[in-house]
Write a protein that holds these residues in place. Structure first.
Motif, PDB file in Angstrom:
ATOM      1  N   ALA A 224      -0.971  57.695  21.955  1.00  0.00           N
ATOM      2  CA  ALA A 224      -0.644  57.839  23.374  1.00  0.00           C
ATOM      3  C   ALA A 224      -1.016  56.612  24.191  1.00  0.00           C
ATOM      4  O   ALA A 224      -0.735  56.588  25.393  1.00  0.00           O
ATOM      5  N   ALA A 225      -1.630  55.613  23.580  1.00  0.00           N
ATOM      6  CA  ALA A 225      -2.145  54.440  24.306  1.00  0.00           C
ATOM      7  C   ALA A 225      -3.060  54.880  25.438  1.00  0.00           C
ATOM      8  O   ALA A 225      -3.136  54.251  26.486  1.00  0.00           O
ATOM      9  N   PHE A 226      -3.791  55.951  25.193  1.00  0.00           N
ATOM     10  CA  PHE A 226      -4.599  56.553  26.253  1.00  0.00           C
ATOM     11  C   PHE A 226      -5.528  57.575  25.633  1.00  0.00           C
ATOM     12  O   PHE A 226      -5.243  58.150  24.582  1.00  0.00           O
ATOM     13  N   SER A 227      -6.630  57.816  26.328  1.00  0.00           N
ATOM     14  CA  SER A 227      -7.553  58.890  25.962  1.00  0.00           C
ATOM     15  C   SER A 227      -7.996  59.539  27.260  1.00  0.00           C
ATOM     16  O   SER A 227      -8.534  58.868  28.140  1.00  0.00           O
ATOM     17  N   THR A 228      -7.765  60.829  27.398  1.00  0.00           N
ATOM     18  CA  THR A 228      -8.081  61.507  28.652  1.00  0.00           C
ATOM     19  C   THR A 228      -9.586  61.615  28.847  1.00  0.00           C
ATOM     20  O   THR A 228     -10.377  61.442  27.917  1.00  0.00           O
ATOM     21  N   ASP A 229      -9.962  61.928  30.069  1.00  0.00           N
ATOM     22  CA  ASP A 229     -11.396  62.072  30.341  1.00  0.00           C
ATOM     23  C   ASP A 229     -11.983  63.231  29.545  1.00  0.00           C
ATOM     24  O   ASP A 229     -13.157  63.198  29.167  1.00  0.00           O
ATOM     25  N   TYR A 230     -11.210  64.256  29.248  1.00  0.00           N
ATOM     26  CA  TYR A 230     -11.724  65.340  28.406  1.00  0.00           C
ATOM     27  C   TYR A 230     -12.097  64.809  27.031  1.00  0.00           C
ATOM     28  O   TYR A 230     -13.190  65.081  26.514  1.00  0.00           O
ATOM     29  N   VAL A 231     -11.200  64.056  26.413  1.00  0.00           N
ATOM     30  CA  VAL A 231     -11.473  63.517  25.081  1.00  0.00           C
ATOM     31  C   VAL A 231     -12.689  62.607  25.126  1.00  0.00           C
ATOM     32  O   VAL A 231     -13.602  62.714  24.296  1.00  0.00           O
ATOM     33  N   ASP A 232     -12.743  61.720  26.107  1.00  0.00           N
ATOM     34  CA  ASP A 232     -13.838  60.762  26.180  1.00  0.00           C
ATOM     35  C   ASP A 232     -15.196  61.443  26.319  1.00  0.00           C
ATOM     36  O   ASP A 232     -16.198  60.951  25.799  1.00  0.00           O
TER      37      ASP A 232
END
Length: 978
Positions: free
Chosen positions: A548-556
């Motif tokens: 996703a070229a991204f990591s949400t704040d939940y994942v982090d």
């Protein structure tokens, strides 16, 4: 003058509370650390009682996460040790009083067993709020979709809870933060107004307590609401929408959204800024918003209505806003009305540059405190250049210039890099803000036009094959490559190349090996990237960054709780709250009777959110690369990413309650996609992460191939000439399908090969030192040969002229590297590559994804890949010569780990057996990498001591020690009883 945060102090191994004296001169200073092993959430996990006790102290309530507790400390300002009870060191145990919430855990949504949350019902309180009289506390239960109400804090502490559900909906809310206003009409909570941000929804739950009961209303806001703060008179509530790049302003008298303020860096920038922290100026006119992903703080001048100084109600009754952007759509307004409407909006005045991942803010007088969740990279710096992801670590006092080593091994390692700090920034005047805004724009690549072409003409590529692997650093594989194919010197450390072909990869008896010859040959021919860095710390965020070229704040946030053994499921590849159904030591079988494949698949589907009418809590609003391909009108196919698979051997293991043996080449009998967009776009036989399933070959097929002198193909396939080696391997499944595509093309039929193929080749993860499983070097050799054979197949097919192959490790997972723990293996392979190129420019996972997007004509997904610099490795003229794969050379006595023969063998096998290998990267990376090192170099050549920052150990060691203490106490009790 006191503030509080969670931190991990230098040389400490447990999580702690830090008490900071803001009045200290010349700068604020930490005056006390309280060490204890309970997981917390830095932004929402602690709250002071609003009123002092009779002795002048203040009660500090701290959420207890998976322990289902709320701790109570006492702060006495001015004392030498202000926070009591104290804990003087990392090996001491806090004995603070606590409120036990387990008594209210009667209707939780998760099972209570050894398979989840250490046999506790999964409440997981995070956000806390105490009303003004100090008698009632509210806790948001993140895993139970409920709110705990604790009345009588000073007396009987009556505990009850309220479920947060919409009628007829199965949506999982994952409650996060709590904000409460006490408006008393009687004893207890009657009259209180409580607001809970629903992390996995686009809503804030507004709860009003009346004599007849609690009334719950869900106020629509942006996606992933997290932090919330009131204005000074509690008439406005500001809500950070972390996956919506906006802040919602709520009117607490009517419980409605008045305005949604976009905090993106520019109107035309894509989503992906992740606002997470909020602070309000002393005069209530300026809102500061921490944008975690753009490393900036937005400075917002609030409109009169949003300040609470104007009329209550939406900014304009003729203005509506889209859910996706929050931007106004104005219709049927005169020019004069439009100008007036604009005057009534809040305005982003500019941005302040910050450290990495700013996620918490506070205002003290004219000073803005910025909590940089991932630090600054350089000591005493408050600015981070953000080139669509993590920049390589810069030398500092702990990791000096030169070899990049400290303590003999050096570098900052994986999650140990993540050490937060606090920046103190004076609130800026207009000229200063203008300069800072320009810096933020430069840091995020918004000054000038990012490169959008890689060829002079059109891209020659119609197909991209994207291979996602597991867990290797650059030096582990490429450290022994002194030069690139073009003769330029490469930056590697051969002493760390245990998966190479040099001295570090030899057997302890001196036997030479060539563990990853295909990686080496491919890099020498197609290009060596010696400054490639993964964006991720571990597989949970790694597979999100990679897709996703991204990591949400939940994942982090949540994967760190998982990683530390703190009672979370593996929520990061489409499943939410999935229990472990496979054999668990000292636990009964998951299924009460004999399970069928359909039973297992049905259970999987119960925890796939979209099949239950819910939303995946980890899913970014911009979705995944395959969704971007679909939006661009391209075809796509998935092999093993975000897919739950069940093999015949898996089913037998479940029903016999015994771990399945190696190898598992049995048929895949069920496959469940976790995303709707993957339905009918995945291979049902391709296996997900599973170390017992070969990428290409098994120990016995490799041995047979070596002993045959090349006359036997070691790849496991369904049609293998030798019946012993017929079965399932990842490469075998892919080769069979690819061969059909190539055959059609050769026969003049239509091109059926998808434009985008995403493959998971995961066995370079390795399994440490585990008897009867392959050695780490054989695991990597298996992975290497799968890659080499795949490239060979493509290069010998009609697809070679228009196909590019991209290879990335989802993360580097705490492996040794002399430059940085995030420096990793990446390859770009095609007939159009500049031969033997050395790419020394900084690139990362996001820029690799941007390169693929440009080749296929896929628009960027978010602001990170939109502004990433693509990898410049191509030329216009092709070289269509095929690639010939190479069989790795592994000593035949180094294929399978034998039973323990020495005390050291036994020790490393025991440590390996204690690791969670059910999911990628849930093992302790320090132990796993030391076990791998031991397996290669033996006891006579110990792995050099790793100098790491304390944040990594803080996530695991404290809980492990507490569990060990409890187990020892239980054993002592049993022995005493006997």
């Amino acid at each position: 003058g006191y503030g509080i945060q969670f931190n991990a102090d230098t040389n400490r191994a447990q999580q702690s509370l830090a008490v900071i004296d803001l009045n200290a001169r010349p700068a604020p200073a930490v005056v006390q650390n309280v060490y204890f092993p309970t997981p917390q959430s830095a932004q929402v996990g602690a709250v002071f009682a609003p009123q002092a006790e009779a002795d002048g102290s203040f009660v500090l309530y701290v959420s207890g996460g998976f322990e289902n507790k709320v701790w109570a400390f006492q702060l006495r300002p001015g004392e030498a040790i202000p926070l009591k009870p104290e804990s003087p060191g990392p090996n001491t145990k806090v004995t603070a009083p606590f409120i036990d919430l387990n008594q209210s855990a009667l209707a939780v949504s998760m099972p209570s067993s050894k398979r989840y949350n250490n046999e506790k019902a999964a409440l997981y309180p995070l956000g806390l709020a105490v009303i003004s009289d100090g008698e009632t506390l509210y806790a948001a239960n993140n895993l139970d979709d409920s709110l705990t109400v604790i009345n009588g804090l000073r007396t009987e502490k009556k505990v009850s809870f309220i479920k947060l559900r919409r009628a007829g909906s199965a949506q999982n809310f994952y409650p996060y933060a709590v904000a409460a206003v006490g408006r008393k009409e009687g004893p207890g909570s009657v009259g209180d107004q409580v607001y809970v941000s629903c992390w996995n929804d686009e809503s804030v739950a507004a709860i009003k307590f009346r004599k007849a009961g609690a009334l719950v209303k869900f106020i629509p806001v942006g996606r992933h609401p997290t932090e919330m703060i009131f204005n000074h008179d509690n008439t406005r509530l500001y809500v950070a929408n972390s996956d919506g790049d906006s802040v919602s302003v709520l009117d607490t008298t009517g419980d409605q959204e008045l305005e949604r303020i976009s905090v993106r860096l520019s109107e035309d920038s894509l989503i992906g800024h992740s606002p997470e922290g909020l602070a309000l100026s002393t005069d209530g006119g300026t809102l500061y918003v921490a944008n975690a992903r753009s490393n900036s703080v937005a400075v917002v001048a609030l409109s009169p209505s949003s300040r609470g100084a104007g009329e209550t109600g939406p900014i304009s009754k003729d203005t509506k806003r889209t859910k996706e952007s929050g931007k106004p759509i104005v219709s049927d307004l005169t020019e004069e009305d439009r100008e007036e409407e604009i005057k009534q909006r809040s305005i982003v005045r500019g941005f302040l540059p910050t450290g990495a991942y700013p996620s918490a803010l506070a205002i003290v007088g004219e000073s803005l405190f910025v909590g940089n969740g991932k630090g600054t990279g350089v000591e005493n710096s408050s600015l981070v250049v953000n080139n669509s992801g993590r920049a390589p670590n810069v030398a500092n006092d702990r990791f000096p210039v030169g070899t990049g080593r400290a303590g003999g091994m050096g570098g900052q390692f994986s999650i140990s890099v993540v050490s937060g700090n606090i920046s103190l920034v004076p609130t800026p005047d207009a000229p200063t803000l203008a300069r800072h805004t320009q810096q933020v724009m430069r840091n995020n690549g918004l000054v000038g036009q990012p490169r959008a072409k890689l060829f002079r003409g059109r891209s020659p590529f119609k197909h991209v094959i994207y291979i996602i692997k597991e867990n290797r650093t650059y030096d582990q594989v490429f450290g022994d490559l002194e030069r690139a194919g073009n003769g330029e010197r490469a930056d590697g450390d051969p002493a760390l190349a245990i998966f190479g072909a040099g001295a570090a990869a030899r057997r302890p008896d001196g036997a030479a090996q060539n563990v990853a010859p295909n990686h080496h040959a491919l890099a020498l021919r197609f290009g060596l990237l010696d400054r490639f860095f993964v964006n991720a710390e571990a597989s949970p965020d790694g597979h999100n960054w990679s897709t996703a070229a991204f990591s949400t704040d939940y994942v982090d946030k949540a994967f760190r709780w998982s990683y530390g053994g703190r009672g979370r499921g593996y929520d990061y590849e489409g499943f939410n709250r999935l229990p472990n159904i496979y054999p668990v030591r000292d636990a009964p079988p998951f299924f009460s009777g004999t399970a069928t494949a359909a039973d297992v698949a049905a259970l999987y589907r119960r925890y796939v959110p979209y099949l239950q009418g819910s939303r995946d809590v980890a899913e970014p609003g911009t979705l995944y690369l395959w969704d971007a391909a679909a939006r661009a009108g391209l075809s796509y196919r998935n092999y093993g990413e975000f897919i739950g698979t069940v093999s015949e051997a898996d089913l037998a293991a479940i029903n016999t309650d015994r771990a399945k043996p190696y190898p598992d080449i049995s048929a895949t009998i069920e496959a469940v996609p976790t995303k709707k967009s993957l339905e009918n776009h995945f291979h049902p036989k391709f296996r997900n992460y599973d170390l017992r399933t070969p990428d290409a070959m098994i120990v016995e097929s490799y041995r047979a191939a070596k002993e045959s002198g090349g006359g036997l193909d070691p790849v496991i396939t369904q049609q293998h000439a030798d019946a012993r080696f017929r079965g399932t391997s990842r490469l075998g499944v892919w080769l069979e399908e690819f061969a059909s595509y190539a055959a059609d093309l050769r026969a003049g039929r239509a091109d059926r090969m998808p434009n985008l193929s995403v493959l998971r080749l995961s066995n370079d993860h390795t399994a440490g030192v585990a008897a009867n499983l392959p050695t780490p070097q054989f695991f990597v050799a298996d992975n290497d040969y799968a890659l080499g054979r795949l490239v060979e197949a493509v290069s010998r097919s009609p697809y070679w002229k228009d196909t590019a192959i991209f290879v990335v490790e989802d993360d580097a997972q705490d492996g040794p590297d002399h430059v940085d723990a995030h420096r990793s293996v990446a390859l770009v392979i095609s007939a159009y590559n500049r031969p033997g190129a050395l790419v020394h420019e900084f690139h990362n996972t996001v820029s690799l994804i941007r390169t693929m997007e440009l080749l296929l004509g896929i628009p960027p997904m978010n602001q990170l890949d939109a502004n990433a610099v693509p990898i410049d490795i191509f030329r216009d003229a092709p070289d269509l010569r095929p690639y010939q794969s190479i069989l790795p050379d592994i000593a035949l006595n180094n294929l399978l780990t034998p039973p323990p023969r020495t005390a050291a063998d036994l020790r490393w096998m025991r440590l390996t057996s204690e690791q969670n290998m059910a999911f990628a990267d849930m093992a302790d990376p320090s132990i796993l990498n030391q076990a791998i090192w031991y397996s290669v170099r033996g006891a006579d050549c110990p792995m050099p001591e790793i100098s790491r920052l304390p944040a990594f150990d803080a996530m695991r060691q404290g809980i492990a020690e507490e569990v060990e203490d409890e187990e020892r106490a239980e054993r002592s009790q049993r022995e005493g009883d006997n």
